[in-house]
Design a protein around this motif. Structure first.
Motif, PDB file in Angstrom:
ATOM      1  N   ARG A  67       0.821  -1.203   0.000  1.00 38.03           N
ATOM      2  CA  ARG A  67       0.000   0.000   0.000  1.00 38.03           C
ATOM      3  C   ARG A  67       0.859   1.259   0.000  1.00 38.03           C
ATOM      4  N   SER A  68       0.204   2.376  -0.281  1.00 32.59           N
ATOM      5  CA  SER A  68       0.805   3.693  -0.161  1.00 32.59           C
ATOM      6  C   SER A  68      -0.029   4.514   0.809  1.00 32.59           C
ATOM      7  N   GLY A  69       0.607   5.472   1.445  1.00 27.79           N
ATOM      8  CA  GLY A  69      -0.100   6.371   2.343  1.00 27.79           C
ATOM      9  C   GLY A  69       0.330   7.793   2.090  1.00 27.79           C
ATOM     10  N   SER A  70      -0.607   8.718   2.009  1.00 30.94           N
ATOM     11  CA  SER A  70      -0.255  10.108   1.736  1.00 30.94           C
ATOM     12  C   SER A  70      -0.725  11.012   2.870  1.00 30.94           C
ATOM     13  N   PHE A  71       0.107  12.013   3.157  1.00 33.23           N
ATOM     14  CA  PHE A  71      -0.179  12.987   4.211  1.00 33.23           C
ATOM     15  C   PHE A  71      -0.254  14.383   3.617  1.00 33.23           C
ATOM     16  N   GLN A  72      -1.330  15.084   3.921  1.00 33.10           N
ATOM     17  CA  GLN A  72      -1.468  16.519   3.778  1.00 33.10           C
ATOM     18  C   GLN A  72      -2.227  16.987   5.004  1.00 33.10           C
ATOM     19  N   PRO A  73      -2.053  18.246   5.425  1.00 29.49           N
ATOM     20  CA  PRO A  73      -2.704  18.685   6.657  1.00 29.49           C
ATOM     21  C   PRO A  73      -4.207  18.461   6.689  1.00 29.49           C
ATOM     22  N   ASP A  74      -4.866  18.524   5.524  1.00 29.08           N
ATOM     23  CA  ASP A  74      -6.324  18.392   5.515  1.00 29.08           C
ATOM     24  C   ASP A  74      -6.820  17.020   5.082  1.00 29.08           C
ATOM     25  N   ALA A  75      -5.910  16.091   4.788  1.00 32.73           N
ATOM     26  CA  ALA A  75      -6.373  14.785   4.319  1.00 32.73           C
ATOM     27  C   ALA A  75      -5.279  13.734   4.397  1.00 32.73           C
ATOM     28  N   ILE A  76      -5.664  12.553   4.877  1.00 30.66           N
ATOM     29  CA  ILE A  76      -4.815  11.362   4.873  1.00 30.66           C
ATOM     30  C   ILE A  76      -5.514  10.322   4.006  1.00 30.66           C
ATOM     31  N   THR A  77      -4.754   9.660   3.145  1.00 30.11           N
ATOM     32  CA  THR A  77      -5.338   8.564   2.364  1.00 30.11           C
ATOM     33  C   THR A  77      -4.409   7.359   2.400  1.00 30.11           C
ATOM     34  N   ILE A  78      -5.014   6.176   2.279  1.00 31.59           N
ATOM     35  CA  ILE A  78      -4.284   4.920   2.092  1.00 31.59           C
ATOM     36  C   ILE A  78      -4.790   4.299   0.809  1.00 31.59           C
TER      37      ILE A  78
END
Length: 235
Positions: A67-78
């Motif tokens: 999997r991949s995981g992304s971080f931004q202050p207003d949203a986290i996604t996997i």
């Protein structure tokens, strides 16, 4: 401020930093924050790609490379390897400040925590020159035979950090060796060493989070988090 100028120069200089847009890391993370939450190998041997200009970072290869995981202050996604979003979390910082270590059992919380930590690791000390960051030089700290100079940094609300106030320690070469702040109801220290230069930017390749005694000395165990950077590319 003279100390901050020395620190930025020792890390590669503001002119070089301002010429950059992105970084890519090959790294590994572990420690009791991960193992106690059931994620002992979640962030072993992963790639992190981030922006030097905005709070944005993406991990590839988490969960055993699946999997991949992304971080931004207003949203986290996997996401899965095909880019399909499997889980998402909007405005994570509003809830994260109130939780403790058990919350890291949730993979979204874990991606948020790691995203904030790694982004701040890679942008400090340059981030300290941001006009909205308030810095103050404190009295020096004696670390064995060395004298480390210290800065207190207070970060504005629009920057998502693990703590809004941090104390940073710099050795006689003006390289960052430690950062203290409150986390999950504990007082902790991020120790850093084994600095190396990648494209003109000097980065500590080893970091360790441990708890602190009331006198400010580091408690050896447990090791809450270990970070090893194997390679870094700035562009």
């Amino acid at each position: 401020m003279a100390l901050l100028d020395d620190v930025i120069d020792a890390s590669g200089g503001m002119a070089r930093w301002n010429s950059l847009n992105r970084f890519t890391l090959h790294l590994s993370m572990g420690g009791t924050l991960f193992s106690n939450a059931g994620h002992a190998r979640e962030f072993k041997d992963v790639t992190a790609e981030g922006s030097t200009r905005t709070q944005s970072l993406r991990f590839t290869g988490i969960t055993g490379g699946e999997r991949s995981g992304s971080f931004q202050p207003d949203a986290i996604t996997i996401e899965n390897l095909d880019g399909e979003v499997l889980q998402s979390w909007s405005n994570p910082g509003l809830a994260f400040a109130e939780v403790g270590p058990p919350a890291l059992a949730d993979e979204l919380y874990l991606v948020f925590f790691c995203g904030v930590a790694i982004w701040s690791y890679l942008t400090t000390p340059f981030l300290l020159a941001h006009p909205d960051v308030v810095i103050e030089e404190l009295s020096p700290w004696q670390e064995s035979a060395e004298t480390w100079r210290r800065l207190r940094a207070q970060f504005p609300a629009h920057l998502t950090m693990l703590a809004s106030e941090q104390i940073l320690y710099f050795d006689e070469s003006a390289l960052q060796r430690r950062m203290d702040h409150d986390l999950f109801g504990m007082k902790i220290a991020h120790s850093s060493w084994a600095h190396d230069s990648f494209g003109g930017i000097v980065v500590p390749t080893l970091r360790r989070i441990q708890t602190l005694r009331p006198d400010g000395t580091v408690i050896a165990k447990p090791v809450l988090m270990d970070v090893e950077i194997f390679d870094a590319v700035f562009e």
